[in-house]
Design a protein around this motif. Structure first.
Motif, PDB file in Angstrom:
ATOM      1  N   ASP A 214      42.662  41.656  35.407  1.00 45.06           N
ATOM      2  CA  ASP A 214      42.171  40.954  36.602  1.00 45.06           C
ATOM      3  C   ASP A 214      41.426  41.958  37.460  1.00 45.06           C
ATOM      4  O   ASP A 214      41.861  43.108  37.597  1.00 45.06           O
ATOM      5  CB  ASP A 214      43.348  40.349  37.384  1.00 45.06           C
ATOM      6  CG  ASP A 214      42.918  39.225  38.311  1.00 45.06           C
ATOM      7  OD1 ASP A 214      42.017  39.472  39.148  1.00 45.06           O
ATOM      8  OD2 ASP A 214      43.486  38.127  38.216  1.00 45.06           O
ATOM      9  N   ASP A 215      40.297  41.542  38.034  1.00 45.14           N
ATOM     10  CA  ASP A 215      39.524  42.471  38.855  1.00 45.14           C
ATOM     11  C   ASP A 215      39.909  42.437  40.332  1.00 45.14           C
ATOM     12  O   ASP A 215      39.312  43.125  41.139  1.00 45.14           O
ATOM     13  CB  ASP A 215      38.023  42.201  38.703  1.00 45.14           C
ATOM     14  CG  ASP A 215      37.632  40.803  39.160  1.00 45.14           C
ATOM     15  OD1 ASP A 215      38.508  39.922  39.194  1.00 45.14           O
ATOM     16  OD2 ASP A 215      36.444  40.591  39.481  1.00 45.14           O
TER      17      ASP A 215
ATOM     18  N   SER B 103      41.109  46.180  35.202  1.00 46.20           N
ATOM     19  CA  SER B 103      39.953  45.298  35.391  1.00 46.20           C
ATOM     20  C   SER B 103      38.919  45.546  34.298  1.00 46.20           C
ATOM     21  O   SER B 103      37.860  44.914  34.282  1.00 46.20           O
ATOM     22  CB  SER B 103      39.321  45.540  36.767  1.00 46.20           C
ATOM     23  OG  SER B 103      38.900  46.896  36.889  1.00 46.20           O
TER      24      SER B 103
ATOM     25  N   MET C 136      35.631  37.309  35.343  1.00 49.11           N
ATOM     26  CA  MET C 136      35.574  38.764  35.309  1.00 49.11           C
ATOM     27  C   MET C 136      34.113  39.207  35.305  1.00 49.11           C
ATOM     28  O   MET C 136      33.238  38.477  34.821  1.00 49.11           O
ATOM     29  CB  MET C 136      36.290  39.281  34.058  1.00 49.11           C
ATOM     30  CG  MET C 136      37.774  38.922  34.007  1.00 49.11           C
ATOM     31  SD  MET C 136      38.752  39.843  35.193  1.00 49.11           S
ATOM     32  CE  MET C 136      38.743  41.467  34.438  1.00 49.11           C
TER      33      MET C 136
END
Length: 233
Positions: free
Chosen positions: A8-9, A34, A57
């Motif tokens: 996950d960013d 990320s 993303m």
């Protein structure tokens, strides 16, 4: 143990997932990143079992990621967008968590993943481990470490060698899971570990300094199980 990777960013989303993973004893955090390409590399080398994957993303979408992944490991998608759900399930995603999601919803998704990763886990857990839900987390406990369980009005106390674990799960729930284990229901308020019994006297089981009554409706089954272990009642 299920090795998990968070992709996950958003730092806040990463931290939430790491916190949730830490509450479930059967999960092991392999990393949080990320970098989708590093994540793909880990998955393709089979260093992880389960990925919590954001859909939006910067370099690849979660859908593109899954197509490249080609089923190398299981994926739970985490996203604020509903519109990818149909594509995701066509790619055999385990579950689709819409942000923001609660710990209870997260735990339900993990259970689905556990069933997919280890089809025989329920059967094995019956004999070897329990997953006990407490107020704040789910605890993995080895059956061999349990001395006895006691029902106390609205909750059950699970006594191990070193601790007491409180849960709102019922004794009946545990009884159904443990039919092939060393744990046995001996009273409407008690389940005991046959391997932890010190002696049986006057229709009571003694475990350490605890005296546990044997209910009349349970006497025949307790006697049978004790005789199988060369005990007497």
């Amino acid at each position: 143990m299920i090795r998990c990777l968070v992709v996950d960013d958003e730092p806040l989303a990463q931290n939430l997932l790491k916190n949730y993973i830490g509450k479930i004893g059967s999960l092991e955090l392999a990393g949080a990143t990320s970098d989708v390409f590093a994540a793909l590399d880990m998955a393709q080398q089979q260093k992880v079992d389960l990925i919590f994957l954001d859909v939006q993303m910067p370099e690849l979408t979660g859908i593109q990621f899954m197509k490249i992944l080609a089923g190398k490991c299981k994926v739970i998608l985490t996203t604020a967008y509903e519109e990818y759900a149909l594509q995701a399930f066509d790619l055999d995603v385990v579950d689709y968590l819409l942000k923001p999601f609660s710990f209870e919803r997260f735990a339900a998704a993990v259970q689905k993943a556990r069933e997919r990763l280890q089809p025989l886990q329920r059967e094995n857990n019956t004999a070897e481990h329990l997953f006990i839900k407490t107020e704040y987390k789910i605890v993995r406990v080895a059956v061999k470490d349990i001395r006895y369980m006691e029902s106390m009005r609205d909750y059950v106390s699970v006594y191990t060698e070193n601790e007491r674990i409180l849960t709102l799960q019922s004794l009946r729930t545990f009884e159904e899971q443990l039919r092939t284990s060393s744990l046995i229901r001996v009273h409407k308020s008690y389940i005991v570990n046959l391997d932890r019994i010190d002696k049986v006297e006057r229709r009571r089981i003694v475990i350490g300094d605890k005296y546990i009554p044997i209910g009349e409706t349970y006497q025949d089954e307790v006697k049978k199980r004790l005789q199988q272990g060369n005990g007497s009642l």
